[in-house]
Scaffold this active site. Sequence first.
Site, PDB file in Angstrom:
ATOM      1  N   LYS A 119      40.857  21.552  20.485  1.00 24.01           N
ATOM      2  CA  LYS A 119      41.076  22.994  20.354  1.00 24.01           C
ATOM      3  C   LYS A 119      41.132  23.412  18.880  1.00 24.01           C
ATOM      4  O   LYS A 119      40.840  24.573  18.561  1.00 24.01           O
ATOM      5  CB  LYS A 119      42.379  23.396  21.054  1.00 24.01           C
ATOM      6  CG  LYS A 119      42.424  23.097  22.535  1.00 24.01           C
ATOM      7  CD  LYS A 119      41.351  23.835  23.316  1.00 24.01           C
ATOM      8  CE  LYS A 119      40.241  22.951  23.793  1.00 24.01           C
ATOM      9  NZ  LYS A 119      39.193  23.661  24.545  1.00 24.01           N
ATOM     10  N   LYS A 134      28.743  36.989  10.332  1.00 23.83           N
ATOM     11  CA  LYS A 134      28.461  37.417  11.698  1.00 23.83           C
ATOM     12  C   LYS A 134      29.766  37.934  12.315  1.00 23.83           C
ATOM     13  O   LYS A 134      30.214  37.469  13.362  1.00 23.83           O
ATOM     14  CB  LYS A 134      27.924  36.243  12.518  1.00 23.83           C
ATOM     15  CG  LYS A 134      26.660  35.613  11.962  1.00 23.83           C
ATOM     16  CD  LYS A 134      25.449  36.487  12.212  1.00 23.83           C
ATOM     17  CE  LYS A 134      24.166  35.794  11.782  1.00 23.83           C
ATOM     18  NZ  LYS A 134      22.973  36.618  12.038  1.00 23.83           N
ATOM     19  N   HIS A 142      36.897  36.471  21.427  1.00 20.08           N
ATOM     20  CA  HIS A 142      36.713  35.205  20.714  1.00 20.08           C
ATOM     21  C   HIS A 142      38.026  34.732  20.101  1.00 20.08           C
ATOM     22  O   HIS A 142      38.405  33.557  20.248  1.00 20.08           O
ATOM     23  CB  HIS A 142      35.649  35.393  19.629  1.00 20.08           C
ATOM     24  CG  HIS A 142      35.352  34.159  18.855  1.00 20.08           C
ATOM     25  ND1 HIS A 142      34.373  33.262  19.214  1.00 20.08           N
ATOM     26  CD2 HIS A 142      35.902  33.658  17.712  1.00 20.08           C
ATOM     27  CE1 HIS A 142      34.337  32.271  18.349  1.00 20.08           C
ATOM     28  NE2 HIS A 142      35.248  32.491  17.424  1.00 20.08           N
ATOM     29  N   HIS A 145      40.700  33.822  22.808  1.00 16.62           N
ATOM     30  CA  HIS A 145      40.327  32.584  23.502  1.00 16.62           C
ATOM     31  C   HIS A 145      40.639  31.354  22.653  1.00 16.62           C
ATOM     32  O   HIS A 145      41.258  30.395  23.125  1.00 16.62           O
ATOM     33  CB  HIS A 145      38.846  32.623  23.845  1.00 16.62           C
ATOM     34  CG  HIS A 145      38.357  31.397  24.538  1.00 16.62           C
ATOM     35  ND1 HIS A 145      38.828  30.999  25.763  1.00 16.62           N
ATOM     36  CD2 HIS A 145      37.437  30.459  24.180  1.00 16.62           C
ATOM     37  CE1 HIS A 145      38.228  29.883  26.141  1.00 16.62           C
ATOM     38  NE2 HIS A 145      37.390  29.533  25.198  1.00 16.62           N
ATOM     39  N   THR A 203      27.167  32.432  30.124  1.00 11.99           N
ATOM     40  CA  THR A 203      28.363  33.254  30.279  1.00 11.99           C
ATOM     41  C   THR A 203      28.801  33.299  31.736  1.00 11.99           C
ATOM     42  O   THR A 203      29.994  33.214  32.046  1.00 11.99           O
ATOM     43  CB  THR A 203      28.099  34.675  29.768  1.00 11.99           C
ATOM     44  OG1 THR A 203      27.629  34.618  28.404  1.00 11.99           O
ATOM     45  CG2 THR A 203      29.361  35.519  29.807  1.00 11.99           C
ATOM     46  N   GLN A 206      30.557  30.155  32.588  1.00 10.16           N
ATOM     47  CA  GLN A 206      31.932  30.146  32.100  1.00 10.16           C
ATOM     48  C   GLN A 206      32.858  30.923  33.033  1.00 10.16           C
ATOM     49  O   GLN A 206      34.001  30.512  33.277  1.00 10.16           O
ATOM     50  CB  GLN A 206      31.991  30.725  30.690  1.00 10.16           C
ATOM     51  CG  GLN A 206      31.352  29.823  29.637  1.00 10.16           C
ATOM     52  CD  GLN A 206      31.270  30.495  28.275  1.00 10.16           C
ATOM     53  OE1 GLN A 206      30.723  31.590  28.138  1.00 10.16           O
ATOM     54  NE2 GLN A 206      31.807  29.842  27.264  1.00 10.16           N
TER      55      GLN A 206
END
Length: 312
Positions: A119, A134, A142, A145, A203, A206
Amino acid sequence: MATVYNWYRDLMDNRSDPRVKDWPMMSSPWPTLAACVCYAYCSRVLGPRFMANRKPFELRNVLVIYNLAQTVFSAWIFYEYLMSGWWGQYNFTCQLVDYSRSPMAMRMANTCWWYYFSKFTEFMDTLFFVLRKKNEHVSTLHVIHHGIMPMSVWFGLKFAPGGHSTFFALLNTFVHIVMYFYYMVAAMGPKYQKYIWWKKYLTAFQMVQFVMIFTHQLQVLFRPSCQYPRVFVYWIAMHGFLFLFLFSDFYKARYSKAERKARTNGLCMTVMDDSSSSLTGKNGYKQEVESQVPSSYASSGADAFVRRRPVS
Protein backbone atom coordinates in the site's frame (compact mmCIF):
# COMPACT_ATOMS: atom_id res chain seq x y z
CA MET A 1 -7.19 10.93 29.59
CA ALA A 2 -5.78 8.22 31.84
CA THR A 3 -8.75 5.99 31.02
CA VAL A 4 -8.26 6.52 27.30
CA TYR A 5 -4.54 5.84 27.58
CA ASN A 6 -5.06 2.66 29.59
CA TRP A 7 -7.64 1.44 27.06
CA TYR A 8 -5.20 2.16 24.22
CA ARG A 9 -2.34 0.33 25.93
CA ASP A 10 -4.57 -2.65 26.67
CA LEU A 11 -5.70 -2.74 23.04
CA MET A 12 -2.17 -2.57 21.65
CA ASP A 13 -0.48 -4.86 24.18
CA ASN A 14 -3.09 -7.44 25.16
CA ARG A 15 -5.64 -7.65 22.37
CA SER A 16 -3.41 -7.50 19.28
CA ASP A 17 -1.57 -10.40 17.68
CA PRO A 18 1.75 -10.83 19.56
CA ARG A 19 3.34 -12.47 16.50
CA VAL A 20 3.47 -9.17 14.59
CA LYS A 21 4.28 -6.83 17.49
CA ASP A 22 7.95 -6.42 16.61
CA TRP A 23 7.54 -6.36 12.85
CA PRO A 24 8.37 -3.10 11.00
CA MET A 25 5.73 -0.37 11.51
CA MET A 26 3.57 -2.64 13.67
CA SER A 27 4.31 -1.52 17.23
CA SER A 28 2.16 1.61 16.91
CA PRO A 29 -0.44 2.98 14.46
CA TRP A 30 0.99 6.50 14.52
CA PRO A 31 3.77 6.08 11.91
CA THR A 32 1.25 4.66 9.43
CA LEU A 33 -1.26 7.40 10.17
CA ALA A 34 1.46 10.05 9.75
CA ALA A 35 2.44 8.53 6.39
CA CYS A 36 -1.19 8.65 5.19
CA VAL A 37 -1.66 12.28 6.24
CA CYS A 38 1.66 13.25 4.67
CA TYR A 39 0.66 11.48 1.45
CA ALA A 40 -2.65 13.37 1.24
CA TYR A 41 -0.98 16.74 1.89
CA CYS A 42 1.82 16.17 -0.62
CA SER A 43 -0.62 14.90 -3.26
CA ARG A 44 -3.04 17.80 -3.15
CA VAL A 45 -0.92 20.72 -1.91
CA LEU A 46 2.85 20.36 -1.72
CA GLY A 47 3.38 18.38 -4.92
CA PRO A 48 1.36 20.61 -7.30
CA ARG A 49 2.90 23.70 -5.68
CA PHE A 50 6.41 22.28 -6.23
CA MET A 51 5.68 21.58 -9.91
CA ALA A 52 3.76 24.80 -10.59
CA ASN A 53 6.64 26.58 -12.37
CA ARG A 54 8.48 23.51 -13.61
CA LYS A 55 8.17 21.53 -16.80
CA PRO A 56 6.65 18.05 -16.49
CA PHE A 57 9.15 15.22 -16.25
CA GLU A 58 9.44 12.59 -18.98
CA LEU A 59 9.29 9.33 -17.08
CA ARG A 60 8.36 6.75 -19.70
CA ASN A 61 11.16 4.29 -18.92
CA VAL A 62 10.72 4.76 -15.18
CA LEU A 63 7.00 4.10 -15.50
CA VAL A 64 7.52 0.94 -17.52
CA ILE A 65 9.96 -0.43 -14.93
CA TYR A 66 7.81 0.63 -11.97
CA ASN A 67 4.61 -0.87 -13.36
CA LEU A 68 6.40 -4.07 -14.32
CA ALA A 69 7.75 -4.33 -10.77
CA GLN A 70 4.29 -3.70 -9.31
CA THR A 71 2.78 -6.34 -11.60
CA VAL A 72 5.32 -8.94 -10.48
CA PHE A 73 5.02 -7.89 -6.82
CA SER A 74 1.21 -8.17 -6.93
CA ALA A 75 1.44 -11.56 -8.65
CA TRP A 76 3.77 -12.81 -5.90
CA ILE A 77 1.46 -11.61 -3.10
CA PHE A 78 -1.51 -13.19 -4.87
CA TYR A 79 0.37 -16.49 -5.11
CA GLU A 80 1.33 -16.31 -1.42
CA TYR A 81 -2.28 -15.73 -0.39
CA LEU A 82 -3.31 -18.78 -2.37
CA MET A 83 -0.56 -20.95 -0.90
CA SER A 84 -1.21 -19.63 2.63
CA GLY A 85 -4.76 -20.93 2.69
CA TRP A 86 -7.05 -19.78 -0.08
CA TRP A 87 -6.05 -22.59 -2.45
CA GLY A 88 -7.96 -25.42 -0.81
CA GLN A 89 -7.40 -24.94 2.92
CA TYR A 90 -9.61 -21.90 3.68
CA ASN A 91 -13.39 -21.94 3.95
CA PHE A 92 -15.07 -19.26 1.82
CA THR A 93 -18.10 -19.01 4.09
CA CYS A 94 -16.39 -18.71 7.49
CA GLN A 95 -12.67 -18.81 8.14
CA LEU A 96 -11.29 -18.01 11.59
CA VAL A 97 -7.82 -16.57 12.13
CA ASP A 98 -5.12 -19.09 12.99
CA TYR A 99 -3.05 -17.34 15.69
CA SER A 100 -0.64 -20.25 16.07
CA ARG A 101 2.97 -20.25 14.92
CA SER A 102 2.48 -23.12 12.51
CA PRO A 103 4.27 -22.69 9.15
CA MET A 104 0.97 -22.08 7.30
CA ALA A 105 -0.30 -19.53 9.85
CA MET A 106 3.01 -17.65 9.85
CA ARG A 107 3.12 -17.67 6.07
CA MET A 108 -0.32 -16.05 5.97
CA ALA A 109 0.68 -13.41 8.53
CA ASN A 110 3.86 -12.69 6.58
CA THR A 111 1.86 -12.32 3.36
CA CYS A 112 -0.47 -9.89 5.11
CA TRP A 113 2.54 -7.74 6.07
CA TRP A 114 3.77 -7.64 2.48
CA TYR A 115 0.29 -6.66 1.34
CA TYR A 116 0.39 -3.85 3.90
CA PHE A 117 3.79 -2.80 2.58
CA SER A 118 2.44 -2.75 -1.00
CA LYS A 119 0.00 0.00 0.00
CA PHE A 120 3.02 2.29 0.46
CA THR A 121 4.62 1.38 -2.86
CA GLU A 122 1.34 2.40 -4.47
CA PHE A 123 1.96 5.96 -3.27
CA MET A 124 4.38 6.14 -6.20
CA ASP A 125 1.39 6.20 -8.57
CA THR A 126 0.49 9.63 -7.29
CA LEU A 127 4.10 10.85 -7.24
CA PHE A 128 4.45 10.10 -10.94
CA PHE A 129 1.18 11.88 -11.73
CA VAL A 130 2.41 14.98 -9.89
CA LEU A 131 5.88 14.94 -11.49
CA ARG A 132 4.30 14.64 -14.94
CA LYS A 133 1.81 17.42 -14.05
CA LYS A 134 -1.15 15.09 -14.59
CA ASN A 135 -2.97 16.71 -11.70
CA GLU A 136 -6.37 15.88 -13.16
CA HIS A 137 -5.63 12.25 -12.29
CA VAL A 138 -4.98 13.12 -8.64
CA SER A 139 -8.71 13.16 -7.97
CA THR A 140 -10.57 12.87 -4.69
CA LEU A 141 -11.23 9.22 -5.54
CA HIS A 142 -7.53 8.59 -6.15
CA VAL A 143 -6.34 10.26 -2.93
CA ILE A 144 -9.02 8.66 -0.73
CA HIS A 145 -8.39 5.22 -2.20
CA HIS A 146 -4.61 5.35 -1.71
CA GLY A 147 -4.68 7.44 1.46
CA ILE A 148 -6.83 5.28 3.71
CA MET A 149 -5.72 1.81 2.63
CA PRO A 150 -2.44 1.62 4.61
CA MET A 151 -4.23 2.55 7.83
CA SER A 152 -7.06 0.09 7.20
CA VAL A 153 -4.70 -2.75 6.38
CA TRP A 154 -2.59 -1.93 9.44
CA PHE A 155 -5.53 -2.68 11.76
CA GLY A 156 -6.23 -5.96 9.99
CA LEU A 157 -2.59 -6.98 10.23
CA LYS A 158 -2.31 -5.93 13.86
CA PHE A 159 -5.36 -7.82 15.11
CA ALA A 160 -6.35 -10.43 12.51
CA PRO A 161 -3.55 -11.33 10.07
CA GLY A 162 -5.38 -14.13 8.32
CA GLY A 163 -8.78 -15.71 8.10
CA HIS A 164 -11.98 -14.55 6.46
CA SER A 165 -11.14 -10.93 5.70
CA THR A 166 -7.98 -11.71 3.75
CA PHE A 167 -10.26 -12.63 0.85
CA PHE A 168 -10.46 -8.94 0.00
CA ALA A 169 -6.65 -8.75 -0.22
CA LEU A 170 -6.60 -11.82 -2.45
CA LEU A 171 -9.06 -10.19 -4.87
CA ASN A 172 -7.34 -6.83 -4.67
CA THR A 173 -3.92 -8.19 -5.57
CA PHE A 174 -5.40 -10.03 -8.55
CA VAL A 175 -7.00 -6.80 -9.77
CA HIS A 176 -3.67 -5.04 -9.31
CA ILE A 177 -1.92 -7.60 -11.50
CA VAL A 178 -4.25 -6.65 -14.34
CA MET A 179 -4.21 -2.94 -13.52
CA TYR A 180 -0.45 -2.49 -13.36
CA PHE A 181 0.01 -4.58 -16.49
CA TYR A 182 -2.35 -2.14 -18.23
CA TYR A 183 -0.34 0.83 -16.92
CA MET A 184 2.89 -0.78 -18.09
CA VAL A 185 1.61 -1.24 -21.63
CA ALA A 186 0.19 2.29 -21.66
CA ALA A 187 3.58 3.70 -20.63
CA MET A 188 5.34 1.93 -23.49
CA GLY A 189 4.13 4.48 -26.02
CA PRO A 190 1.49 5.17 -28.70
CA LYS A 191 2.29 2.14 -30.83
CA TYR A 192 1.07 -0.12 -28.00
CA GLN A 193 -2.23 1.71 -27.47
CA LYS A 194 -4.11 -0.75 -29.68
CA TYR A 195 -3.45 -3.45 -27.07
CA ILE A 196 -5.19 -1.59 -24.23
CA TRP A 197 -8.62 -1.00 -25.72
CA TRP A 198 -10.08 -2.55 -22.56
CA LYS A 199 -9.48 0.41 -20.21
CA LYS A 200 -13.22 0.90 -19.71
CA TYR A 201 -13.61 -2.73 -18.67
CA LEU A 202 -10.77 -2.42 -16.16
CA THR A 203 -12.84 0.07 -14.16
CA ALA A 204 -15.85 -2.25 -14.39
CA PHE A 205 -13.62 -5.11 -13.21
CA GLN A 206 -12.65 -3.06 -10.17
CA MET A 207 -16.31 -2.40 -9.34
CA VAL A 208 -17.10 -6.11 -9.58
CA GLN A 209 -14.27 -6.67 -7.10
CA PHE A 210 -15.93 -4.38 -4.54
CA VAL A 211 -19.28 -6.13 -4.93
CA MET A 212 -17.62 -9.49 -4.31
CA ILE A 213 -15.78 -8.09 -1.28
CA PHE A 214 -18.77 -6.74 0.62
CA THR A 215 -20.94 -9.71 -0.38
CA HIS A 216 -18.32 -12.13 0.96
CA GLN A 217 -18.03 -10.15 4.18
CA LEU A 218 -21.70 -9.60 4.90
CA GLN A 219 -22.76 -13.20 4.34
CA VAL A 220 -21.04 -13.98 7.68
CA LEU A 221 -23.79 -11.99 9.42
CA PHE A 222 -26.25 -14.70 8.44
CA ARG A 223 -24.09 -17.37 10.07
CA PRO A 224 -24.43 -16.92 13.87
CA SER A 225 -22.15 -19.89 14.47
CA CYS A 226 -19.24 -18.14 12.71
CA GLN A 227 -17.07 -16.53 15.37
CA TYR A 228 -15.03 -14.31 13.07
CA PRO A 229 -14.80 -10.78 14.61
CA ARG A 230 -17.75 -8.78 13.36
CA VAL A 231 -15.87 -5.49 13.56
CA PHE A 232 -13.68 -6.51 10.63
CA VAL A 233 -16.71 -7.74 8.70
CA TYR A 234 -18.37 -4.32 8.99
CA TRP A 235 -15.11 -2.44 8.43
CA ILE A 236 -14.20 -4.18 5.17
CA ALA A 237 -17.78 -4.23 3.90
CA MET A 238 -17.90 -0.46 4.47
CA HIS A 239 -14.77 -0.07 2.35
CA GLY A 240 -16.39 -2.14 -0.38
CA PHE A 241 -19.47 0.10 -0.40
CA LEU A 242 -17.40 3.30 -0.29
CA PHE A 243 -15.11 2.35 -3.15
CA LEU A 244 -17.99 0.97 -5.21
CA PHE A 245 -19.74 4.33 -4.89
CA LEU A 246 -16.60 6.30 -5.76
CA PHE A 247 -15.61 4.09 -8.68
CA SER A 248 -19.15 3.98 -10.10
CA ASP A 249 -19.31 7.76 -9.90
CA PHE A 250 -15.99 7.93 -11.75
CA TYR A 251 -17.25 5.40 -14.33
CA LYS A 252 -20.38 7.42 -15.04
CA ALA A 253 -18.45 10.67 -15.32
CA ARG A 254 -15.70 9.23 -17.51
CA TYR A 255 -17.52 6.78 -19.76
CA SER A 256 -21.30 7.13 -19.62
CA LYS A 257 -21.27 10.91 -20.14
CA ALA A 258 -18.56 10.60 -22.79
CA GLU A 259 -20.62 8.03 -24.70
CA ARG A 260 -23.76 10.19 -24.57
CA LYS A 261 -21.75 13.18 -25.77
CA ALA A 262 -20.24 11.15 -28.58
CA ARG A 263 -23.67 9.94 -29.68
CA THR A 264 -25.03 13.49 -29.56
CA ASN A 265 -22.09 14.87 -31.53
CA GLY A 266 -22.44 12.07 -34.04
CA LEU A 267 -26.13 12.90 -34.55
CA CYS A 268 -25.36 16.59 -35.03
CA MET A 269 -22.65 15.88 -37.60
CA THR A 270 -24.96 13.48 -39.47
CA VAL A 271 -27.74 16.08 -39.69
CA MET A 272 -25.31 18.77 -40.83
CA ASP A 273 -23.77 16.50 -43.44
CA ASP A 274 -27.19 15.45 -44.75
CA SER A 275 -28.48 19.02 -44.97
CA SER A 276 -25.36 20.29 -46.73
CA SER A 277 -25.22 17.39 -49.18
CA SER A 278 -28.86 17.90 -50.14
CA LEU A 279 -28.25 21.56 -50.89
CA THR A 280 -24.85 21.37 -52.53
CA GLY A 281 -25.07 21.83 -56.25
CA LYS A 282 -28.63 23.14 -56.36
CA ASN A 283 -29.10 26.15 -58.68
CA GLY A 284 -25.37 26.31 -59.30
CA TYR A 285 -24.51 27.16 -55.71
CA LYS A 286 -22.16 25.51 -53.20
CA GLN A 287 -23.15 25.36 -49.51
CA GLU A 288 -20.79 26.07 -46.63
CA VAL A 289 -21.73 25.36 -43.03
CA GLU A 290 -20.42 27.80 -40.48
CA SER A 291 -18.08 26.26 -37.91
CA GLN A 292 -20.00 27.70 -34.97
CA VAL A 293 -23.45 26.28 -35.64
CA PRO A 294 -25.38 25.87 -32.40
CA SER A 295 -26.25 22.26 -31.70
CA SER A 296 -29.94 23.12 -31.43
CA TYR A 297 -29.95 24.31 -35.03
CA ALA A 298 -27.82 21.45 -36.25
CA SER A 299 -29.94 18.78 -34.63
CA SER A 300 -33.14 20.26 -36.04
CA GLY A 301 -31.76 20.30 -39.57
CA ALA A 302 -32.41 24.03 -39.91
CA ASP A 303 -30.45 25.59 -42.73
CA ALA A 304 -29.80 28.79 -40.84
CA PHE A 305 -26.15 29.88 -40.62
CA VAL A 306 -25.68 28.65 -44.18
CA ARG A 307 -24.29 31.06 -46.72
CA ARG A 308 -24.18 30.60 -50.44
CA ARG A 309 -21.57 31.57 -52.94
CA PRO A 310 -21.45 30.92 -56.70
CA VAL A 311 -19.37 27.96 -57.74
CA SER A 312 -16.36 29.28 -59.61
